[in-house]
Design a protein around this motif. Sequence first.
Motif, PDB file in Angstrom:
ATOM      1  N   TYR A  86       0.878  -1.181   0.000  1.00 11.24           N
ATOM      2  CA  TYR A  86       0.000   0.000   0.000  1.00 11.24           C
ATOM      3  C   TYR A  86       0.909   1.223   0.000  1.00 11.24           C
ATOM      4  N   THR A  87       1.093   1.822  -1.188  1.00 13.17           N
ATOM      5  CA  THR A  87       2.117   2.866  -1.310  1.00 13.17           C
ATOM      6  C   THR A  87       1.611   4.088  -2.098  1.00 13.17           C
ATOM      7  N   PRO A  88       0.494   4.697  -1.642  1.00 14.39           N
ATOM      8  CA  PRO A  88      -0.019   5.844  -2.414  1.00 14.39           C
ATOM      9  C   PRO A  88       0.941   7.036  -2.404  1.00 14.39           C
ATOM     10  N   TYR A  89       1.861   7.107  -1.438  1.00 18.15           N
ATOM     11  CA  TYR A  89       2.744   8.278  -1.336  1.00 18.15           C
ATOM     12  C   TYR A  89       4.038   8.079  -2.110  1.00 18.15           C
ATOM     13  N   SER A  90       4.765   7.014  -1.785  1.00 17.59           N
ATOM     14  CA  SER A  90       6.074   6.833  -2.432  1.00 17.59           C
ATOM     15  C   SER A  90       5.967   6.069  -3.744  1.00 17.59           C
ATOM     16  N   LYS A  91       4.918   5.296  -3.911  1.00 15.43           N
ATOM     17  CA  LYS A  91       4.761   4.398  -5.078  1.00 15.43           C
ATOM     18  C   LYS A  91       5.898   3.362  -5.133  1.00 15.43           C
ATOM     19  N   TYR A  92       6.612   3.237  -4.047  1.00 16.57           N
ATOM     20  CA  TYR A  92       7.770   2.327  -4.005  1.00 16.57           C
ATOM     21  C   TYR A  92       7.346   1.049  -3.279  1.00 16.57           C
ATOM     22  N   LYS A  93       7.239  -0.037  -4.035  1.00 15.15           N
ATOM     23  CA  LYS A  93       6.687  -1.270  -3.456  1.00 15.15           C
ATOM     24  C   LYS A  93       7.789  -2.241  -3.048  1.00 15.15           C
ATOM     25  N   VAL A  94       7.611  -2.821  -1.870  1.00 16.24           N
ATOM     26  CA  VAL A  94       8.582  -3.789  -1.358  1.00 16.24           C
ATOM     27  C   VAL A  94       7.817  -5.032  -0.872  1.00 16.24           C
ATOM     28  N   GLY A  95       8.406  -6.190  -1.115  1.00 14.12           N
ATOM     29  CA  GLY A  95       7.841  -7.436  -0.579  1.00 14.12           C
ATOM     30  C   GLY A  95       8.942  -8.145   0.194  1.00 14.12           C
ATOM     31  N   CYS A 116       4.268  -6.949   3.138  1.00 13.55           N
ATOM     32  CA  CYS A 116       4.526  -5.876   2.172  1.00 13.55           C
ATOM     33  C   CYS A 116       4.613  -4.574   2.961  1.00 13.55           C
ATOM     34  N   ASN A 117       5.066  -3.494   2.311  1.00 19.46           N
ATOM     35  CA  ASN A 117       5.077  -2.224   3.036  1.00 19.46           C
ATOM     36  C   ASN A 117       3.687  -1.589   3.019  1.00 19.46           C
ATOM     37  N   VAL A 118       3.343  -0.955   4.131  1.00 18.14           N
ATOM     38  CA  VAL A 118       2.028  -0.330   4.272  1.00 18.14           C
ATOM     39  C   VAL A 118       2.260   1.111   4.731  1.00 18.14           C
ATOM     40  N   GLU A 119       1.971   2.063   3.834  1.00 24.36           N
ATOM     41  CA  GLU A 119       2.242   3.470   4.161  1.00 24.36           C
ATOM     42  C   GLU A 119       1.071   4.103   4.894  1.00 24.36           C
ATOM     43  N   ASN A 120       1.305   5.312   5.382  1.00 27.24           N
ATOM     44  CA  ASN A 120       0.289   5.970   6.195  1.00 27.24           C
ATOM     45  C   ASN A 120       0.285   7.473   5.948  1.00 27.24           C
ATOM     46  N   ALA A 142       4.273   6.605  10.398  1.00 28.95           N
ATOM     47  CA  ALA A 142       3.574   5.397  10.861  1.00 28.95           C
ATOM     48  C   ALA A 142       3.688   4.262   9.841  1.00 28.95           C
ATOM     49  N   THR A 143       4.392   4.532   8.749  1.00 30.83           N
ATOM     50  CA  THR A 143       4.580   3.506   7.706  1.00 30.83           C
ATOM     51  C   THR A 143       5.316   2.293   8.248  1.00 30.83           C
ATOM     52  N   ILE A 144       4.871   1.116   7.819  1.00 28.95           N
ATOM     53  CA  ILE A 144       5.559  -0.128   8.217  1.00 28.95           C
ATOM     54  C   ILE A 144       6.232  -0.714   6.994  1.00 28.95           C
ATOM     55  N   CYS A 145       7.486  -1.069   7.139  1.00 32.78           N
ATOM     56  CA  CYS A 145       8.232  -1.671   6.021  1.00 32.78           C
ATOM     57  C   CYS A 145       7.826  -3.130   5.831  1.00 32.78           C
ATOM     58  N   ALA A 146       8.090  -3.624   4.632  1.00 30.81           N
ATOM     59  CA  ALA A 146       7.741  -5.009   4.285  1.00 30.81           C
ATOM     60  C   ALA A 146       8.445  -6.016   5.202  1.00 30.81           C
ATOM     61  N   GLU A 147       9.718  -5.747   5.509  1.00 29.05           N
ATOM     62  CA  GLU A 147      10.500  -6.706   6.305  1.00 29.05           C
ATOM     63  C   GLU A 147       9.905  -6.879   7.704  1.00 29.05           C
ATOM     64  N   ARG A 148       9.584  -5.722   8.343  1.00 30.32           N
ATOM     65  CA  ARG A 148       9.032  -5.837   9.696  1.00 30.32           C
ATOM     66  C   ARG A 148       7.661  -6.502   9.659  1.00 30.32           C
ATOM     67  N   ALA A 157      17.431  -3.234  -3.002  1.00 28.95           N
ATOM     68  CA  ALA A 157      17.548  -2.471  -1.742  1.00 28.95           C
ATOM     69  C   ALA A 157      17.722  -3.374  -0.523  1.00 28.95           C
ATOM     70  N   PRO A 158      18.605  -2.974   0.387  1.00 27.08           N
ATOM     71  CA  PRO A 158      18.731  -3.713   1.662  1.00 27.08           C
ATOM     72  C   PRO A 158      17.647  -3.256   2.634  1.00 27.08           C
ATOM     73  N   PRO A 159      17.416  -4.014   3.722  1.00 23.97           N
ATOM     74  CA  PRO A 159      16.454  -3.566   4.737  1.00 23.97           C
ATOM     75  C   PRO A 159      16.962  -2.279   5.398  1.00 23.97           C
ATOM     76  N   CYS A 160      16.033  -1.418   5.800  1.00 22.68           N
ATOM     77  CA  CYS A 160      16.434  -0.188   6.478  1.00 22.68           C
ATOM     78  C   CYS A 160      16.959  -0.529   7.881  1.00 22.68           C
ATOM     79  N   ALA A 161      17.565   0.463   8.528  1.00 25.00           N
ATOM     80  CA  ALA A 161      18.194   0.215   9.830  1.00 25.00           C
ATOM     81  C   ALA A 161      17.186  -0.231  10.887  1.00 25.00           C
ATOM     82  N   GLN A 162      15.974   0.330  10.821  1.00 23.23           N
ATOM     83  CA  GLN A 162      14.952  -0.089  11.815  1.00 23.23           C
ATOM     84  C   GLN A 162      14.615  -1.561  11.639  1.00 23.23           C
ATOM     85  N   CYS A 163      14.465  -1.977  10.371  1.00 23.88           N
ATOM     86  CA  CYS A 163      14.123  -3.383  10.110  1.00 23.88           C
ATOM     87  C   CYS A 163      15.265  -4.296  10.536  1.00 23.88           C
ATOM     88  N   LEU A 164      16.496  -3.861  10.292  1.00 23.97           N
ATOM     89  CA  LEU A 164      17.644  -4.688  10.709  1.00 23.97           C
ATOM     90  C   LEU A 164      17.657  -4.851  12.223  1.00 23.97           C
TER      91      LEU A 164
HETATM   92  N1  THU Z   1      10.498   0.367   2.733  1.00 20.86           N
HETATM   93  C1  THU Z   1      10.424  -0.967   3.037  1.00 20.86           C
HETATM   94  O1  THU Z   1       9.352  -1.574   2.910  1.00 20.86           O
HETATM   95  N2  THU Z   1      11.538  -1.588   3.494  1.00 20.86           N
HETATM   96  C2  THU Z   1      12.754  -0.987   3.712  1.00 20.86           C
HETATM   97  O2  THU Z   1      13.633  -1.585   4.311  1.00 20.86           O
HETATM   98  C3  THU Z   1      12.936   0.405   3.253  1.00 20.86           C
HETATM   99  C4  THU Z   1      11.703   1.159   2.876  1.00 20.86           C
HETATM  100  C5  THU Z   1       9.287   1.050   2.261  1.00 20.86           C
HETATM  101  C6  THU Z   1       8.705   1.989   3.264  1.00 20.86           C
HETATM  102  C7  THU Z   1       8.002   2.980   2.373  1.00 20.86           C
HETATM  103  O3  THU Z   1       6.696   2.516   2.124  1.00 20.86           O
HETATM  104  C8  THU Z   1       8.751   2.975   1.069  1.00 20.86           C
HETATM  105  O4  THU Z   1       9.578   1.802   1.139  1.00 20.86           O
HETATM  106  C9  THU Z   1       9.612   4.198   0.857  1.00 20.86           C
HETATM  107  O5  THU Z   1      10.391   4.479   1.965  1.00 20.86           O
END
Ligand code: THU
Length: 389
Positions: free
Chosen positions: A267-276, A291-295, A300-306, A334-341
């Motif tokens: 769910y990425t209406p803001y960034s349009k950047y999809k991650v699984g 998957c990532n769920v934006e807000n 409040a966005t949650i990344c796909a990894e978490r 892309a690698p996981p972000c620091a929060q997800c790591l």
């Molecule tokens: N995003 C992820 O799902 N995983 C990451 O590790 C980095 C970023 C998502 C969050 C947001 O919906 C979009 O990518 C752009 O930051």
Amino acid sequence: MIEGILFDMDGVLIDSEPVILHAAMTYFERIGVTVQSEDFTPFIGAGDKRFLCGVAEKYGVSIDFEEARETLFSLYATYAMDRGPLEGVHRFISNARKAGLKLALATSAARTKAEINLRAIGLTESDFDCMVTGESIKRNKPNPDIYQLASLSMGLPPQECLVIEDAINGIRAGKQAGCSVCAVATTFSVSELVDAGADYVLSSLDAFEDFNSIEELGMILSASKGKDDRVVYGANKILEASSPLRGEQALLDLAIEQAYEARKNAYTPYSKYKVGAAVVSSATGRVYSGCNVENSSYGATICAERNAILNAITNEGTIGISLLVVVSEDVPPAPPCAQCLQVLAEFSRKDTAVHLVDVAYAEGRKGSHVAYRFEELLPHPFIFPTMRS
Ligand code: THU
């Protein structure tokens, strides 16, 4: 001090549950009753009689148990020969022998079935000091009788025996008998095994370190106990990666496919950047995706990894993660972000594999794929003091 090991058989030495299930379903099909595999779950580890009659009762049919068992075993004998021993069985038994421990096979199954199983995994009755089968006991697991009988037959009090079990009923039997119980997560999930009272939980016997003496076994066991006397999971302490259900490559392919599928729901209406993303539970080999769920409130966005990690914990309780796959549109992926790591650090080992792939690779086209060990991506995770090894 542990001086003897009492092995349950099905699901501990041989992955026979799918075999007996296949045989039992074929039997019911032959007598014209359509049953579901879940119907058998409450009767796993409770002996052949409950296994067959319990399901027959559920469907209101009466069966001749002796006749049913004969058909079941002849089907079983045919199917079992395709199965080898479970991972680590021969190594563990040989360590136990070298260490001078006494060994017993204690199964609620009938002797005929025990003999078929032993043949299928390349062991014989003489590999054990004592063999107790269903015929020798009146009350099945979860009653403690079988483990009491097996330990006393070897001349040991139950308190000096370690039961190796995979089933809830068996764990209860072992604990009631007064033994220590080590459960392997071949049939039930880690949290179910812990809830049933297992003192230790392993992904498989293969995760058990080598030992040369009774003292060394004692040290391994006491080192794996937590402060609350339970199995320690979490930060850097989870078990070796092992997947009882599938081979490594098949598991990676499955995780990539599931991460790819999950990405479609991003769910990425803001960034349009999809991650699984998908993670594999080291105990059960099961795959969980997210998957990532934006807000509207971006933070409040949650990344796909978490999301995938939370999905795994929701389903299995506290687990270890042996593999993480992330599918993104980036090249290099892309690698996981620091929060997800940091969240991953709670449930992974230093050598947990992290595979990053782009969409083309996940679709089986010429794409991009990079693999890391978890510690390469986050060499210094923050671990709460009480969780440090
Ligand atoms: N995003 C992820 O799902 N995983 C990451 O590790 C980095 C970023 C998502 C969050 C947001 O919906 C979009 O990518 C752009 O930051």
